[in-house]
Design a protein around this motif. Structure first.
Motif, PDB file in Angstrom:
ATOM      1  N   MET A 103       5.779   7.518  -8.353  1.00  0.00           N
ATOM      2  CA  MET A 103       6.399   7.257  -7.059  1.00  0.00           C
ATOM      3  C   MET A 103       5.463   6.440  -6.166  1.00  0.00           C
ATOM      4  O   MET A 103       5.915   5.533  -5.451  1.00  0.00           O
ATOM      5  N   LEU A 104       4.182   6.742  -6.199  1.00  0.00           N
ATOM      6  CA  LEU A 104       3.209   5.949  -5.429  1.00  0.00           C
ATOM      7  C   LEU A 104       3.209   4.495  -5.897  1.00  0.00           C
ATOM      8  O   LEU A 104       3.205   3.568  -5.082  1.00  0.00           O
ATOM      9  N   ILE A 105       3.205   4.323  -7.202  1.00  0.00           N
ATOM     10  CA  ILE A 105       3.210   2.967  -7.766  1.00  0.00           C
ATOM     11  C   ILE A 105       4.468   2.227  -7.332  1.00  0.00           C
ATOM     12  O   ILE A 105       4.408   1.069  -6.905  1.00  0.00           O
ATOM     13  N   HIS A 106       5.606   2.877  -7.431  1.00  0.00           N
ATOM     14  CA  HIS A 106       6.875   2.261  -7.048  1.00  0.00           C
ATOM     15  C   HIS A 106       6.862   1.845  -5.578  1.00  0.00           C
ATOM     16  O   HIS A 106       7.277   0.728  -5.236  1.00  0.00           O
TER      17      HIS A 106
ATOM     18  N   ASP B 107       4.510  -1.098  -5.020  1.00  0.00           N
ATOM     19  CA  ASP B 107       5.121  -2.285  -5.613  1.00  0.00           C
ATOM     20  C   ASP B 107       6.216  -2.839  -4.690  1.00  0.00           C
ATOM     21  O   ASP B 107       6.269  -4.049  -4.438  1.00  0.00           O
ATOM     22  N   GLN B 108       7.071  -1.974  -4.176  1.00  0.00           N
ATOM     23  CA  GLN B 108       8.121  -2.408  -3.241  1.00  0.00           C
ATOM     24  C   GLN B 108       7.517  -3.074  -2.005  1.00  0.00           C
ATOM     25  O   GLN B 108       7.989  -4.125  -1.563  1.00  0.00           O
ATOM     26  N   ARG B 109       6.487  -2.457  -1.468  1.00  0.00           N
ATOM     27  CA  ARG B 109       5.845  -2.998  -0.261  1.00  0.00           C
ATOM     28  C   ARG B 109       5.157  -4.330  -0.545  1.00  0.00           C
ATOM     29  O   ARG B 109       5.113  -5.206   0.321  1.00  0.00           O
ATOM     30  N   MET B 110       4.632  -4.484  -1.750  1.00  0.00           N
ATOM     31  CA  MET B 110       4.013  -5.753  -2.117  1.00  0.00           C
ATOM     32  C   MET B 110       5.061  -6.857  -2.135  1.00  0.00           C
ATOM     33  O   MET B 110       4.830  -7.953  -1.628  1.00  0.00           O
ATOM     34  N   TYR B 111       6.238  -6.581  -2.698  1.00  0.00           N
ATOM     35  CA  TYR B 111       7.296  -7.593  -2.726  1.00  0.00           C
ATOM     36  C   TYR B 111       7.810  -7.912  -1.327  1.00  0.00           C
ATOM     37  O   TYR B 111       8.134  -9.069  -1.031  1.00  0.00           O
ATOM     38  N   GLU B 112       7.855  -6.927  -0.441  1.00  0.00           N
ATOM     39  CA  GLU B 112       8.213  -7.191   0.955  1.00  0.00           C
ATOM     40  C   GLU B 112       7.180  -8.123   1.587  1.00  0.00           C
ATOM     41  O   GLU B 112       7.541  -9.080   2.281  1.00  0.00           O
TER      42      GLU B 112
ATOM     43  N   MET C 290       0.829  -1.205   0.000  1.00  0.00           N
ATOM     44  CA  MET C 290       0.000   0.000   0.000  1.00  0.00           C
ATOM     45  C   MET C 290       0.864   1.255   0.000  1.00  0.00           C
ATOM     46  O   MET C 290       1.950   1.268   0.567  1.00  0.00           O
ATOM     47  N   ALA C 291       0.330   2.291  -0.636  1.00  0.00           N
ATOM     48  CA  ALA C 291       0.981   3.602  -0.617  1.00  0.00           C
ATOM     49  C   ALA C 291      -0.097   4.667  -0.567  1.00  0.00           C
ATOM     50  O   ALA C 291      -1.055   4.626  -1.339  1.00  0.00           O
ATOM     51  N   GLU C 292       0.067   5.608   0.361  1.00  0.00           N
ATOM     52  CA  GLU C 292      -0.919   6.688   0.541  1.00  0.00           C
ATOM     53  C   GLU C 292      -0.381   7.994  -0.037  1.00  0.00           C
ATOM     54  O   GLU C 292       0.784   8.327   0.144  1.00  0.00           O
TER      55      GLU C 292
END
Length: 189
Positions: free
Chosen positions: A165-168, A171-176, A152-154
């Motif tokens: 930047m939100l997408i990135h 995406d990073q948090r999803m892989y974590e 998630m990104a707010e």
């Protein structure tokens, strides 16, 4: 005779408009799941992002990715892999509010756009998704288990960042989250 020609033209124009509307829907819709496709979803994201910044409202995006789809495809076949993607789309769609947006980015990845939603509220949304996935798993026959990793990104409208930047970040948090999911499975075995 002139009336027949006019009537024929009127009918032809109406049929052409319906065909164009149908093509527009098909161009924006993912064929497998029936939700928005990547192109339409990213266009919606741009619009909601701009509106959120303009109105100084929060917005949260969620990257969702099916866990173990390769394993499902290998063990149960690609038709069941497609069925898993469709089931995940149905679960996500069932949890949306009227102004939320869901799109399939491709493969087993989805983007959820929650307009006017903080990160904290998005966590509540995701709890509904998890419960719905559990229910779907109980309803399904066989050993195929649906599971989804998410990031998630707010958007903070007071300090807005570009959509990319939100997408990135999401995406990073999803892989974590996906790594945590795999680690949890490995420690259980």
């Amino acid at each position: 005779c002139l009336l027949a020609v006019i009537l024929s033209l009127y009918i032809n124009i109406g049929m052409r408009k319906k065909a164009q509307e149908k093509l527009a829907v098909q161009a924006d819709t993912d064929q497998l799941t029936g939700v928005f496709n990547r192109r339409r979803g990213l266009r919606e994201l741009e619009q909601i992002h701009a509106r959120s910044v303009e109105q100084a409202k929060a917005m949260t995006i969620i990257f969702a990715d099916a866990n173990n789809l390769k394993k499902i495809n290998d063990q149960y076949g690609h038709n069941n892999g497609d069925a898993a993607i469709v089931a995940i789309a149905e679960v996500l769609k069932s949890c949306l509010r009227h102004n939320d947006v869901l799109c399939r980015l491709g493969g087993d990845e989805f983007l959820v756009i929650l307009e006017g939603c903080t990160l904290e509220q998005a966590e509540v949304f995701w709890e509904r998704v998890e419960k719905a996935l559990q229910k779907k798993n109980c309803e399904r026959l066989g050993n195929m288990v649906l599971s989804v990793s998410r990031g998630m990104a707010e958007l903070n409208p007071q300090e807005p960042v570009p959509v990319e930047m939100l997408i990135h970040l999401a995406d990073q948090r999803m892989y974590e989250n996906k790594r945590e999911h795999k680690l949890a499975i490995e420690t259980r075995q």
